[in-house]
Scaffold this motif. Structure first.
Motif, PDB file in Angstrom:
ATOM      1  N   TYR A 156       0.912  -1.196  -0.115  1.00 27.64           N
ATOM      2  CA  TYR A 156       0.115  -0.130  -0.129  1.00 27.64           C
ATOM      3  C   TYR A 156       0.982   1.310  -0.117  1.00 27.64           C
ATOM      4  O   TYR A 156       2.005   1.288   0.492  1.00 27.64           O
ATOM      5  CB  TYR A 156      -0.854  -0.069   1.263  1.00 27.64           C
ATOM      6  CG  TYR A 156      -1.775  -1.085   1.222  1.00 27.64           C
ATOM      7  CD1 TYR A 156      -2.824  -1.376  -0.210  1.00 27.64           C
ATOM      8  CD2 TYR A 156      -1.971  -2.081   2.131  1.00 27.64           C
ATOM      9  CE1 TYR A 156      -3.651  -2.371   0.000  1.00 27.64           C
ATOM     10  CE2 TYR A 156      -2.943  -3.290   2.298  1.00 27.64           C
ATOM     11  CZ  TYR A 156      -3.727  -3.184   1.306  1.00 27.64           C
ATOM     12  OH  TYR A 156      -4.636  -4.274   1.003  1.00 27.64           O
ATOM     13  N   ALA A 157       0.399   2.325  -0.452  1.00 28.18           N
ATOM     14  CA  ALA A 157       1.123   3.671  -0.532  1.00 28.18           C
ATOM     15  C   ALA A 157       1.283   4.211   0.718  1.00 28.18           C
ATOM     16  O   ALA A 157       0.468   4.003   1.677  1.00 28.18           O
ATOM     17  CB  ALA A 157       0.282   4.647  -1.420  1.00 28.18           C
ATOM     18  N   VAL A 158       2.344   4.649   0.781  1.00 27.15           N
ATOM     19  CA  VAL A 158       2.782   5.559   2.075  1.00 27.15           C
ATOM     20  C   VAL A 158       3.088   7.004   1.631  1.00 27.15           C
ATOM     21  O   VAL A 158       3.302   7.264   0.424  1.00 27.15           O
ATOM     22  CB  VAL A 158       3.737   5.052   2.764  1.00 27.15           C
ATOM     23  CG1 VAL A 158       3.492   3.716   3.415  1.00 27.15           C
ATOM     24  CG2 VAL A 158       5.153   4.795   2.096  1.00 27.15           C
ATOM     25  N   GLY A 159       3.346   7.832   2.710  1.00 24.57           N
ATOM     26  CA  GLY A 159       3.837   9.299   2.078  1.00 24.57           C
ATOM     27  C   GLY A 159       2.650  10.342   1.952  1.00 24.57           C
ATOM     28  O   GLY A 159       1.587  10.136   2.150  1.00 24.57           O
ATOM     29  N   ALA A 160       3.173  11.242   1.105  1.00 25.25           N
ATOM     30  CA  ALA A 160       2.032  12.243   0.679  1.00 25.25           C
ATOM     31  C   ALA A 160       0.946  11.799  -0.151  1.00 25.25           C
ATOM     32  O   ALA A 160       0.895  11.030  -1.038  1.00 25.25           O
ATOM     33  CB  ALA A 160       2.853  13.501   0.009  1.00 25.25           C
ATOM     34  N   LYS A 164      -5.574   8.897  -0.151  1.00 23.90           N
ATOM     35  CA  LYS A 164      -6.059   8.993  -1.573  1.00 23.90           C
ATOM     36  C   LYS A 164      -5.606   8.066  -2.512  1.00 23.90           C
ATOM     37  O   LYS A 164      -6.518   7.352  -3.359  1.00 23.90           O
ATOM     38  CB  LYS A 164      -5.892  10.358  -2.192  1.00 23.90           C
ATOM     39  CG  LYS A 164      -6.838  10.663  -3.638  1.00 23.90           C
ATOM     40  CD  LYS A 164      -8.095  10.698  -3.246  1.00 23.90           C
ATOM     41  CE  LYS A 164      -8.766  10.841  -4.869  1.00 23.90           C
ATOM     42  NZ  LYS A 164     -10.279  10.849  -4.686  1.00 23.90           N
ATOM     43  N   ARG A 165      -4.324   7.801  -2.594  1.00 26.03           N
ATOM     44  CA  ARG A 165      -3.751   6.939  -3.445  1.00 26.03           C
ATOM     45  C   ARG A 165      -4.245   5.507  -3.113  1.00 26.03           C
ATOM     46  O   ARG A 165      -4.175   4.539  -4.016  1.00 26.03           O
ATOM     47  CB  ARG A 165      -2.127   6.929  -3.493  1.00 26.03           C
ATOM     48  CG  ARG A 165      -1.821   8.387  -3.983  1.00 26.03           C
ATOM     49  CD  ARG A 165      -0.249   8.611  -3.705  1.00 26.03           C
ATOM     50  NE  ARG A 165       0.676   7.425  -4.073  1.00 26.03           N
ATOM     51  CZ  ARG A 165       1.569   7.260  -3.161  1.00 26.03           C
ATOM     52  NH1 ARG A 165       1.946   8.201  -2.403  1.00 26.03           N
ATOM     53  NH2 ARG A 165       2.421   6.309  -3.658  1.00 26.03           N
ATOM     54  N   ASN A 166      -4.411   5.174  -1.890  1.00 26.68           N
ATOM     55  CA  ASN A 166      -4.677   4.097  -1.324  1.00 26.68           C
ATOM     56  C   ASN A 166      -6.235   3.501  -1.826  1.00 26.68           C
ATOM     57  O   ASN A 166      -6.475   2.289  -1.623  1.00 26.68           O
ATOM     58  CB  ASN A 166      -4.464   3.667   0.094  1.00 26.68           C
ATOM     59  CG  ASN A 166      -2.917   3.333   0.351  1.00 26.68           C
ATOM     60  OD1 ASN A 166      -2.501   2.715  -0.440  1.00 26.68           O
ATOM     61  ND2 ASN A 166      -2.631   3.948   1.344  1.00 26.68           N
ATOM     62  N   GLU A 167      -7.181   4.346  -2.100  1.00 21.20           N
ATOM     63  CA  GLU A 167      -8.413   4.246  -2.310  1.00 21.20           C
ATOM     64  C   GLU A 167      -8.726   2.912  -3.401  1.00 21.20           C
ATOM     65  O   GLU A 167      -9.167   1.855  -3.419  1.00 21.20           O
ATOM     66  CB  GLU A 167      -9.099   5.089  -2.776  1.00 21.20           C
ATOM     67  CG  GLU A 167      -9.449   6.188  -1.747  1.00 21.20           C
ATOM     68  CD  GLU A 167     -10.112   7.542  -2.248  1.00 21.20           C
ATOM     69  OE1 GLU A 167     -10.534   7.586  -3.315  1.00 21.20           O
ATOM     70  OE2 GLU A 167     -10.554   8.545  -1.220  1.00 21.20           O
TER      71      GLU A 167
END
Length: 267
Positions: A156-160, A164-167
């Motif tokens: 899964y995405a981390v950071g800024a 939203k990116r993990n939706e």
């Protein structure tokens, strides 16, 4: 293009060096590298050693490493190295990590060597020369039903803007849970791609595309006969937004799942 057979031998020798370092070195200091990311002394030592080795063996080629960036990036052929793909696994004593060394021509990977030091597995391929683990030729799964397939997903995405990116990642995970036999998150894109090439996995979904992560595995998976695509089904290259590797029989159901996930997020 240069002799890929000879370059594959050089790449294999380089990865021998890297695998030896990973196996015998202590993890040492672990430094933060952005939000919930890290780099270890092993990462840095392996990248420096292979940077020096490959500059001696192939001074005419470029080099791109995850930790220290690129040299001679404008060259037609460029090595792309992830010294330890799966550093979070490594520093926690989880043996799912890999050395990943690819060779990129323009925007396309043409050669790759992936070694799993703690599992004793080596995967390699060069365009037109086949894909192998030791002397055994690699072939992908023949499954054609998602309900019988094991699919890996990237971290899964981390950071800024991670939320939203993990939706989309969460939507993909939900649909896989509903449609696939099993879902796996191994923590190493190189392992995902190598195991799709060998039929251990039926597909892998990564909504990312860093050359050091994907070049070697893409070359190996393609040469084995798997498909490597962008999320819209177009042929994958270094400009793609995602890296989807899949057994040929599962192309349509997996792409349909991705389309359904995008629709779900958009609603």
């Amino acid at each position: 293009m240069s002799d890929l057979g000879a370059l594959l031998q050089i790449a294999s020798a380089a990865v021998d060096r890297a695998s030896s370092l990973v196996s015998r070195m202590a993890v040492g200091e672990v430094r933060p590298k952005g939000d919930r990311d890290m780099v270890s002394d092993i990462d840095l030592a392996v990248e420096q050693d292979l940077r020096d080795f490959l500059s001696r063996e192939t001074p005419e080629l470029g080099f791109l490493g995850e930790e220290q960036g690129s040299v001679k990036p404008a060259r037609q052929l460029t090595w792309a190295l992830d010294p330890v793909d799966g550093t979070a696994n490594l520093v926690n004593g989880i043996p799912l990590c890999a050395v990943s060394l690819g060779l990129v021509s323009g925007e396309s990977p043409v050669l790759g060597v992936i070694d799993l030091p703690f599992l004793g597995q080596r995967f390699k391929a060069a365009q037109g020369l086949g894909a192998h683990a030791d002397k055994q030729r690699l072939t992908p799964s023949t499954r054609d039903e998602l309900s019988k397939a094991v699919i890996a997903i990237g971290d899964y995405a981390v950071g800024a803007h991670a939320q939203k990116r993990n939706e989309l990642r969460f939507a993909i995970t939900q649909l896989l849970a509903e449609r696939a036999l099993r879902v796996r998150m191994l923590g190493s894109a190189a392992i995902d791609l190598a195991w799709v090439a060998s039929g251990r996995l039926d597909g892998s979904i990564a909504l990312s595309n860093h050359p050091w992560d994907m070049a070697a595995g893409t070359a190996i998976a393609r040469e084995a006969g798997a498909l490597v695509l962008d999320a819209d089904g177009q042929n994958h290259d270094l400009l793609s937004a995602a890296t989807i590797a899949v057994a040929p029989g599962l192309r349509q159901p997996l792409l349909q799942l991705l389309a359904d996930a995008r629709k779900q997020v958009a609603e």
